[in-house]
Design an enzyme around this catalytic site. Structure first.
Site, short mmCIF file in Angstrom:
data_model
loop_
_atom_site.label_atom_id
_atom_site.label_comp_id
_atom_site.label_asym_id
_atom_site.label_seq_id
_atom_site.Cartn_x
_atom_site.Cartn_y
_atom_site.Cartn_z
N CYS A 163 -0.06 13.99 -19.73
CA CYS A 163 -1.22 13.09 -19.81
C CYS A 163 -2.06 13.23 -18.54
O CYS A 163 -3.28 13.41 -18.61
CB CYS A 163 -0.76 11.66 -20.02
SG CYS A 163 0.40 11.05 -18.81
N SER A 195 2.35 1.01 -20.14
CA SER A 195 2.09 2.23 -20.90
C SER A 195 3.16 3.28 -20.62
O SER A 195 3.14 4.35 -21.22
CB SER A 195 0.70 2.77 -20.59
OG SER A 195 0.68 3.36 -19.31
N ALA A 196 4.08 3.00 -19.71
CA ALA A 196 5.14 3.97 -19.40
C ALA A 196 6.44 3.54 -20.06
O ALA A 196 7.09 2.60 -19.62
CB ALA A 196 5.33 4.07 -17.89
N GLY A 197 6.77 4.20 -21.14
CA GLY A 197 8.00 3.88 -21.87
C GLY A 197 9.20 4.46 -21.15
O GLY A 197 9.08 5.10 -20.11
N ASN A 254 11.60 10.68 -16.93
CA ASN A 254 11.18 12.08 -16.76
C ASN A 254 10.06 12.26 -15.75
O ASN A 254 9.24 13.17 -15.88
CB ASN A 254 10.77 12.66 -18.12
CG ASN A 254 11.98 12.80 -19.03
OD1 ASN A 254 12.94 13.49 -18.70
ND2 ASN A 254 11.97 12.11 -20.14
N ARG A 291 9.60 7.12 -17.82
CA ARG A 291 10.28 6.66 -16.60
C ARG A 291 11.46 7.55 -16.24
O ARG A 291 11.73 7.79 -15.07
CB ARG A 291 10.75 5.21 -16.78
CG ARG A 291 9.58 4.26 -16.77
CD ARG A 291 9.95 2.90 -17.35
NE ARG A 291 8.76 2.07 -17.39
CZ ARG A 291 8.38 1.29 -16.38
NH1 ARG A 291 9.09 1.20 -15.30
NH2 ARG A 291 7.27 0.59 -16.47
N ASN A 341 5.73 5.86 -29.73
CA ASN A 341 4.34 5.45 -29.53
C ASN A 341 3.36 6.60 -29.69
O ASN A 341 2.31 6.47 -30.32
CB ASN A 341 4.16 4.86 -28.12
CG ASN A 341 4.77 3.49 -28.02
OD1 ASN A 341 4.94 2.80 -29.02
ND2 ASN A 341 5.12 3.07 -26.80
#
Lengths: 342, 304
Positions: free
Chosen positions: B135, B167-169, B175, B173, B22
């Site tokens: 981020c 939005s959390a791939g 890391n 998750r 992404n």
């Protein structure tokens, strides 16, 4: 009425109760209550900040007693009971928090996430498992998803190595049928144990716990005098008495757990939990009970109705740990009120 | 002089993107829009991934050979965005150094200087490998920096970010611990606070919530007026590369803490607009690359 089924009792008085006193439990409190709960034969005594290991923060409130002191103190005062901790990934890290905690002699790790986010627990669960301690998964705010989705998440925890899954009614929103459906779904779909953690916002904590046991849950959480977030949890000594009447075997001595509850009342508890008006709203709105204190404080500061704050938080589906959003919501409600007046 | 007036399309800085997830794919769209950058290669591991398909549909040169592609085709780029993983970046960094490629690292590997364009763009220009922190770091460090610049005795800074679950791939998750560590280090470095803490909440609400970050600070004598002024200047700088960055609350003092809340709405390129958490790190990386491009192109035109 005897059914001879065994129920494990996990007692988070010294963890969830911390929510009720702004995380100000002291080492003396921990020592005194651990001794009493241990004498009563409670299976697991959970200790720590209200949101668990590594959660002392400005977001949630800073702990009076640092994790390592709390755990060392508890370890020294527990003989038979296991020492448990609550661990939320995103707050606690393995290196900074979990590893040192295990070195202090923790027996049981309960790794918790919001009910739909079990996969953030994978590393913490498998690490704990690799260290040879007991590991349970906890799914918080479990009213926010359906029984089928809850099972999907619990299965993930099972696949990571959890030996049981506890689903938590963190908002005190469930009615007995909600609990029964979820326990049945989990028991049928998992090959590991199922536990339940009740909150009392709608006065259902004991009734819901009984529904869970009847449907096949084998671990129940309860706190002395209900000492916990918001309206409090299932009142432990009442739960033990009720389970005894129903014929469940808990291994907990009734007189001694009543004594432990008296110790808690005398030493730990500033105000016995009761269902305040805002707690009812928190339960209705499906917002984490632990928000009661910050919502009440911030609503006052911004001169808004705390009940409106709770319903707005519920509408936005705010999860446990997002306490910062209370400020934003209160500010927005205050602005709306001002505009309305102009 | 208006520097933009002298740019010709042929003068663009050639970049490669490694990592076709992404982040990498969203970066690609931003590169293609940039007047200063052109994409010489979009590199992943699997030609049938959705990122690769997107790149193919945009007519960008693609490869599934990972870093080897750059080793074999060194002329494909002068600058590399690494959007893989920290583990991979540790392998990539020495190879790219040998090839004399500039690197903008979007993983938490943290080999190079931590870079937040609104704060240390100039210092970053002389570095060959810069790290974009995280981020949450890109959203909160400018505020932490403003606190460090305007307050004395900054005892503690804490940043709490909420992001939409969608939005959390899987990598995010897996890391969370690395995210927390790297963000805490970044906050410390840029603010000078004695202690720092980072917290991440995933919120599954639908429709998805915009990324938000709250910065709390404990300082001896809060000076809100001074902070408000410095913060306003920084926000203006950030909004040049992240138009959806907005302070939605504060700075205020509440319950003995300084509180500032920022919301980040993304540009909605490959990623949806609510994923401001992913957008801000990409926008920061692009801002960085564009500045390299401007500086190096200026030097070239002076040499002529």
């Amino acid at each position: 009425m005897a059914n001879n089924r065994e129920i494990l009792i996990s007692d988070p008085t010294l963890r969830d109760g911390n929510h009720a006193v702004g995380h100000q439990l002291s080492a003396e409190h921990i020592a005194a209550y651990c001794k009493a709960a241990d004498a009563a034969g409670v299976t697991i005594v959970e200790v720590g900040h209200g949101n668990g290991l590594g959660a002392s923060s400005l977001q949630l409130g800073e702990s009076k007693t640092p994790d390592h002191i709390a755990l060392t103190t508890a370890r020294q005062n527990l003989v038979k009971s296991k020492l448990g901790i609550h661990v939320i990934p995103g707050f606690a890290t393995i290196e900074r928090d979990l590893k040192p905690a295990l070195e202090l002699g923790v027996d049981v790790v309960r790794v918790a996430s919001h009910c739909s986010e079990a996969d953030i627990c994978e590393r913490h669960i498998s690490y704990s498992r690799s260290q040879g301690v007991g590991v349970w998964g906890c799914l918080m705010m479990s009213h926010m998803i359906s029984p089928a989705l809850l099972l999907e998440q619990a299965r993930k925890m099972e696949s990571y190595g959890a030996e049981g899954v506890v689903f938590m009614d963190s908002s005190g929103h469930f009615l007995p049928d909600d609990v029964r459906q979820r326990v049945e779904t989990l028991v049928n779909g998992l090959s590991i144990a199922v536990g339940f953690h009740a909150h009392n916002n709608l006065g259902m904590a004991i009734g819901n716990s009984v529904a869970a046991a009847d449907a096949g849950a084998t671990l129940l959480d309860g706190c002395a005098r209900g000492f916990g977030a918001g309206a409090g949890n299932a009142q432990l000594e009442v739960l033990i008495a009720v389970l005894e009447r129903l014929g469940y075997a808990t291994g907990v001595d009734l007189y001694k757990i009543l004594d432990a509850a008296d110790v808690a009342e005398e030493l730990l508890i500033k105000e016995i939990p009761s269902i305040k008006s805002v707690s009812v709203v928190s339960g209705m709105a499906g917002v984490f009970s632990g928000f009661m204190k910050p919502v009440s404080r911030i609503a006052k500061e911004f001169n808004v109705d705390p009940r409106d704050v709770f319903f707005e938080l519920g509408r936005r589906k705010i999860v446990a740990g997002q306490e910062d959003i209370i400020l934003e919501v209160a500010k927005e409600l205050a602005q709306r009120a001002r505009k309305g007046n102009e | 002089m208006n520097r933009e007036a002298v740019i010709h399309p042929t003068d663009k800085l050639k970049v490669a993107i490694i990592g076709s997830g992404n982040i990498g794919t969203d970066l690609l769209i931003k590169v293609l829009r940039s007047p200063y950058l052109e994409c010489g290669a979009f590199i992943g591991r699997n030609l049938s991934s959705s990122g690769m398909m997107k790149a193919l549909s945009l007519g960008v040169p693609v490869s599934a050979n990972g870093i080897d592609y750059i080793v074999k085709n060194p002329d494909c780029c002068d600058l590399v965005f690494d959007a893989t993983s920290a583990k991979s970046h540790f392998e990539h960094a020495p190879i790219l150094k040998n090839l004399n490629k500039r690197v903008i690292d979007l993983t938490p590997a943290k080999i190079g200087l931590m870079s937040v364009p609104s704060v240390n763009l100039e210092d970053s220009l002389t570095e060959f490998n810069v790290n974009m922190v995280t981020c949450g770091g890109q959203a909160s460090i400018p505020v932490a920096y403003a606190i460090g610049q305007t307050q004395t005795d900054v005892e503690y800074i804490e940043v709490v970010s909420s992001i939409a679950s969608r939005s959390a791939g899987p990598a995010t998750r897996q890391n969370l611990d690395e995210y927390i560590k790297t963000t805490e280090d970044g906050i410390k470095e840029f603010s000078g606070a004695t202690r720092t803490k980072a917290i991440l909440n995933l919120n599954p609400a639908e429709p998805c919530v915009d990324m938000q970050t709250t910065i709390f600070a404990k300082v001896k004598h809060p000076d809100i007026e001074k902070l408000t002024g410095v913060l306003a200047q920084l926000v203006e700088k950030i909004r040049k590369y992240v138009p959806g960055y907005e302070i939605i609350l504060g700075p205020i003092v509440e319950n003995g803490r300084i509180v500032v809340m920022a919301r980040v709405r993304g540009l909605g390129d490959y990623l949806p607009a609510y994923a401001g958490n992913l957008d801000i790190i990409n926008c920061a990386a692009i801002a960085m690359a564009e500045e390299y491009a401007r500086v190096s192109l200026n030097q070239t035109s002076r040499e002529h």
